[in-house]
Design a protein around this motif. Structure first.
Motif, PDB file in Angstrom:
ATOM      1  N   ALA A  40       2.351   6.377  -1.214  1.00 48.59           N
ATOM      2  CA  ALA A  40       3.465   8.294  -2.309  1.00 48.59           C
ATOM      3  C   ALA A  40       3.107   8.610  -3.325  1.00 48.59           C
ATOM      4  CB  ALA A  40       4.929   7.390  -2.474  1.00 48.59           C
ATOM      5  N   ARG A  41       2.186   7.866  -3.976  1.00 48.20           N
ATOM      6  CA  ARG A  41       2.493   8.447  -5.524  1.00 48.20           C
ATOM      7  C   ARG A  41       1.361  10.017  -5.460  1.00 48.20           C
ATOM      8  NH1 ARG A  41      -0.465   4.720 -10.180  1.00 48.20           N
ATOM      9  NH2 ARG A  41      -0.910   5.838 -11.621  1.00 48.20           N
ATOM     10  N   PRO A  42       0.259  10.312  -4.449  1.00 49.25           N
ATOM     11  CA  PRO A  42       0.246  11.990  -4.773  1.00 49.25           C
ATOM     12  C   PRO A  42       1.234  13.093  -5.036  1.00 49.25           C
ATOM     13  CG  PRO A  42      -1.785  10.423  -3.484  1.00 49.25           C
ATOM     14  CD  PRO A  42       0.222   8.887  -3.479  1.00 49.25           C
ATOM     15  N   VAL A  43       2.403  12.452  -4.169  1.00 44.26           N
ATOM     16  CA  VAL A  43       3.636  13.147  -3.451  1.00 44.26           C
ATOM     17  C   VAL A  43       4.448  13.137  -4.806  1.00 44.26           C
ATOM     18  CG1 VAL A  43       5.658  13.373  -2.010  1.00 44.26           C
ATOM     19  CG2 VAL A  43       3.157  12.108  -0.950  1.00 44.26           C
ATOM     20  N   GLY A  44       4.468  11.937  -5.295  1.00 40.06           N
ATOM     21  CA  GLY A  44       5.151  11.931  -6.358  1.00 40.06           C
ATOM     22  C   GLY A  44       4.013  12.787  -7.651  1.00 40.06           C
ATOM     23  N   THR A  45       3.284  13.005  -7.640  1.00 41.83           N
ATOM     24  CA  THR A  45       2.121  13.895  -8.678  1.00 41.83           C
ATOM     25  C   THR A  45       2.673  15.498  -9.102  1.00 41.83           C
ATOM     26  OG1 THR A  45       0.516  12.315  -8.967  1.00 41.83           O
ATOM     27  CG2 THR A  45       0.174  14.879  -9.490  1.00 41.83           C
ATOM     28  N   ALA A  46       2.781  15.309  -7.418  1.00 45.76           N
ATOM     29  CA  ALA A  46       2.962  17.273  -7.005  1.00 45.76           C
ATOM     30  C   ALA A  46       4.071  17.896  -7.135  1.00 45.76           C
ATOM     31  CB  ALA A  46       2.919  17.298  -5.044  1.00 45.76           C
ATOM     32  N   ILE A  47       5.393  16.737  -7.328  1.00 44.26           N
ATOM     33  CA  ILE A  47       7.221  17.261  -7.246  1.00 44.26           C
ATOM     34  C   ILE A  47       7.163  16.876  -8.185  1.00 44.26           C
ATOM     35  CG2 ILE A  47       9.033  16.070  -7.346  1.00 44.26           C
ATOM     36  CD1 ILE A  47       8.090  14.737  -4.528  1.00 44.26           C
TER      37      ILE A  47
ATOM     38  N   LEU B  18      12.900  -2.694   1.254  1.00 43.23           N
ATOM     39  CA  LEU B  18      11.780  -2.919   0.307  1.00 43.23           C
ATOM     40  C   LEU B  18      10.735  -1.882   0.427  1.00 43.23           C
ATOM     41  CD1 LEU B  18      10.662  -4.868  -2.104  1.00 43.23           C
ATOM     42  CD2 LEU B  18       9.124  -6.154   0.024  1.00 43.23           C
ATOM     43  N   CYS B  19      10.827  -1.172   1.429  1.00 42.33           N
ATOM     44  CA  CYS B  19       9.963  -0.070   2.124  1.00 42.33           C
ATOM     45  C   CYS B  19       9.716   1.499   1.582  1.00 42.33           C
ATOM     46  CB  CYS B  19       9.164   0.421   3.694  1.00 42.33           C
ATOM     47  SG  CYS B  19       8.724  -0.836   4.612  1.00 42.33           S
ATOM     48  N   ILE B  20      11.581   1.391   1.117  1.00 40.75           N
ATOM     49  CA  ILE B  20      11.815   2.806   0.409  1.00 40.75           C
ATOM     50  C   ILE B  20      12.038   2.730  -0.491  1.00 40.75           C
ATOM     51  CG2 ILE B  20      14.062   4.171   0.171  1.00 40.75           C
ATOM     52  CD1 ILE B  20      15.386   3.345   3.175  1.00 40.75           C
ATOM     53  N   LEU B  21      12.249   1.484  -0.979  1.00 40.39           N
ATOM     54  CA  LEU B  21      11.965   1.323  -2.423  1.00 40.39           C
ATOM     55  C   LEU B  21      10.848   1.175  -2.888  1.00 40.39           C
ATOM     56  CD1 LEU B  21      14.531  -1.557  -2.815  1.00 40.39           C
ATOM     57  CD2 LEU B  21      14.622   0.529  -3.419  1.00 40.39           C
ATOM     58  N   ARG B  22       9.908   0.330  -2.107  1.00 38.88           N
ATOM     59  CA  ARG B  22       8.586   0.654  -2.564  1.00 38.88           C
ATOM     60  C   ARG B  22       8.200   1.943  -2.145  1.00 38.88           C
ATOM     61  NH1 ARG B  22       4.279  -1.160  -5.785  1.00 38.88           N
ATOM     62  NH2 ARG B  22       2.352  -1.918  -4.693  1.00 38.88           N
ATOM     63  N   ILE B  23       8.143   2.493  -1.542  1.00 39.02           N
ATOM     64  CA  ILE B  23       7.716   4.376  -2.117  1.00 39.02           C
ATOM     65  C   ILE B  23       8.487   5.101  -3.429  1.00 39.02           C
ATOM     66  CG2 ILE B  23       8.172   7.069  -1.096  1.00 39.02           C
ATOM     67  CD1 ILE B  23       8.347   5.475   2.145  1.00 39.02           C
ATOM     68  N   GLY B  24       9.589   5.163  -3.419  1.00 32.12           N
ATOM     69  CA  GLY B  24       9.994   5.486  -4.746  1.00 32.12           C
ATOM     70  C   GLY B  24       8.806   4.936  -5.673  1.00 32.12           C
TER      71      GLY B  24
ATOM     72  N   ALA C 238       0.584  -0.792   0.159  1.00 33.31           N
ATOM     73  CA  ALA C 238      -0.075   0.080   0.349  1.00 33.31           C
ATOM     74  C   ALA C 238       0.817   1.255   0.401  1.00 33.31           C
ATOM     75  CB  ALA C 238      -0.672  -0.100   1.498  1.00 33.31           C
ATOM     76  N   LEU C 239       2.261   1.284   0.337  1.00 33.79           N
ATOM     77  CA  LEU C 239       2.571   2.289  -0.230  1.00 33.79           C
ATOM     78  C   LEU C 239       3.023   2.930  -0.946  1.00 33.79           C
ATOM     79  CD1 LEU C 239       5.668   0.495   2.523  1.00 33.79           C
ATOM     80  CD2 LEU C 239       3.442   2.322   3.157  1.00 33.79           C
ATOM     81  N   ALA C 240       2.926   2.201  -1.926  1.00 35.50           N
ATOM     82  CA  ALA C 240       3.655   3.182  -3.230  1.00 35.50           C
ATOM     83  C   ALA C 240       2.098   3.945  -3.475  1.00 35.50           C
ATOM     84  CB  ALA C 240       3.580   1.834  -4.111  1.00 35.50           C
ATOM     85  N   PHE C 241       0.673   3.022  -3.327  1.00 37.36           N
ATOM     86  CA  PHE C 241      -0.278   4.683  -3.038  1.00 37.36           C
ATOM     87  C   PHE C 241      -0.318   5.470  -2.113  1.00 37.36           C
ATOM     88  CE2 PHE C 241      -1.155  -0.286  -4.371  1.00 37.36           C
ATOM     89  CZ  PHE C 241      -1.999   0.000  -5.696  1.00 37.36           C
TER      90      PHE C 241
END
Length: 442
Positions: free
Chosen positions: A83-90, A135-141, A78-81
């Protein structure tokens, strides 16, 4: 009933109009880039999803029982979901400052690097909690990069498609999901079936992540070959498909954004209820071979692919909103019968997967196009990215985790009720959607 597929652009311009200098850019050209890009993204997604069930619980959480280990794994999923809005903003900021080519290059490089690095993560027995943290960090990435991979080609495709084929072209971007799932499941089925269990868990599971990196490289060059041309840049500018400021876009379109989140909710929830969750159910609660169920899943995804194509033809004939409504009612009925099918034998599981993917394909094929049609062209690029992120977050991000928890506590029927709640939300949103479209057309 008027089809939203036949609805003109909100600013009143004909969506297929264009200057003489860009007439040679056809919707078919755009469609190729869209399908390649979406397939690579969904392949990455499903490689991680499958590994979350059959690999990570054993490698990263050997100290927990199988059910608890899978719950932990789904939390990382679920971490990727999140993080995804954060990625959109960046990456929208990068898009405004440095352009779409720089944005896509960085995003897909981060996506590919995060994905291939997942295949290098050591086991808990080797690195302890450092393996889990990695794995958590990579999933966020991965999630941040997925937010940045929005290229606007889907919106451009909707605006340049012929008026009588907008439903058909709206479904084209959605083809990447079943294609990516088919390739991922068949690849894992081959590895699981051809390798001893010890070898698969030791090194065999890593290959799909390396393949994902190679596919990302191909997809990057294929998309840049389209997006970086002067012809396409002229199209993006003419259609006003430029990144608007996020805060202003949300302020102006807040009601439509909220509506857009719920229109595809049932389809996105069903997406994981036909891919990730049933695999976890079979793996944890039955004695079936994983290879066999992965083949059933690939078969179901094949029917889903055909249903996505059918949704385009149906939308052009009976209207996009009607197709979405039929699919939402189908999800509601499926939610009631699904527990009986999944708890049966292999025949019941096959029916579950095939019927589920057919219903999913009809709704999924038109969900994104329906929402995008509500936004003014000057807001569509950013607003569509925001809606996509939040729809996946609320509709699908926690679906496998929630369904598995409910099943463990209350049995399979509880997971069906969870899916039913998503269908009800979508039906309500479609009612408001119809009122909004009537207002626009009036």
């Amino acid at each position: 009933m008027t089809s939203t597929a036949d609805h003109a652009a909100p600013d009143g311009r004909n969506a297929s109009a264009g200057g003489d200098d860009i007439h040679h850019v056809s919707p078919s050209d755009i469609a190729v880039g869209v399908v390649i890009g979406r397939t690579s993204e969904f392949f990455d997604f499903f490689v991680f999803a499958i590994a979350s069930v059959i690999v990570f619980p054993q490698r990263l959480f050997p100290f927990a029982d199988p059910y608890t280990a899978t719950i932990y794994s789904f939390c990382i999923f679920a971490l990727a979901f999140l993080a995804r809005p954060v990625g959109t903003a960046i990456f929208l900021a990068i898009d405004r400052l440095h352009g779409r080519v720089a944005k896509l290059t960085i995003a897909l490089f981060v996506l590919g690097t995060s994905t291939v690095a997942m295949g290098l993560v050591p086991s808990y027995d080797t690195a302890g909690w450092l393996a889990i943290a990695s794995l958590c960090i990579l999933r966020i990435g991965q999630g941040i990069a997925l937010g940045g991979s929005w290229d606007g080609l889907a919106s451009l495709l909707a605006l340049t498609a012929p008026k009588d084929k907008r439903g058909f072209y709206a479904m084209v971007p959605q083809l990447g999901a079943p294609i990516g799932l088919i390739v991922a499941t068949l690849l894992f089925a081959f590895l699981v079936g051809s390798l001893p269990a010890v070898d698969f868990l030791d090194w065999g599971w890593r290959y799909p992540f390396f393949v994902a990196f190679a596919i990302n490289v191909v997809a990057l060059f294929a998309r840049l070959r389209i997006v970086a041309t002067e012809e396409y840049e002229a199209l993006f500018q003419q259609r006003e498909l430029q990144p608007s400021r996020l805060r202003e876009t949300i302020r102006v379109n807040i009601r439509t954004l909220i509506l857009g989140i719920f229109v595809p909710l049932s389809a996105f929830a069903l997406f994981h209820m036909t891919s990730v969750f049933p695999l976890s159910w079979v793996f944890l609660y039955t004695d079936e071979e994983v290879t066999g169920f992965l083949m059933i899943e690939a078969l179901g995804a094949g029917f889903g692919l055909l249903a996505v194509v059918a949704s385009g033809y149906l939308a052009d004939r009976i209207g996009r909103r009607r197709v979405l409504t039929i699919s939402a009612w189908g999800v509601a009925g499926f939610a009631i019968l699904a527990p009986l099918l999944l708890s049966g034998d292999a025949a019941g599981e096959t029916i579950y997967m095939v019927v589920g993917f057919i219903i999913l394909g009809l709704g999924f094929g038109q969900s994104s196009g329906a929402v995008a049609s509500l936004f003014e062209t000057q807001s569509r690029y950013t607003a569509s990215a925001v809606v996509s992120d939040l729809s996946w977050l609320f509709g699908a991000g926690f679906a496998p985790l929630t369904a598995l928890l409910l099943t463990h506590w209350f049995g399979l029927p509880a997971a069906g009720l969870y899916l039913l709640s998503g269908a009800i939300c979508t039906l309500i949103a479609l009612w408001f959607f119809g009122r909004m479209m009537s207002h626009l057309e009036g």
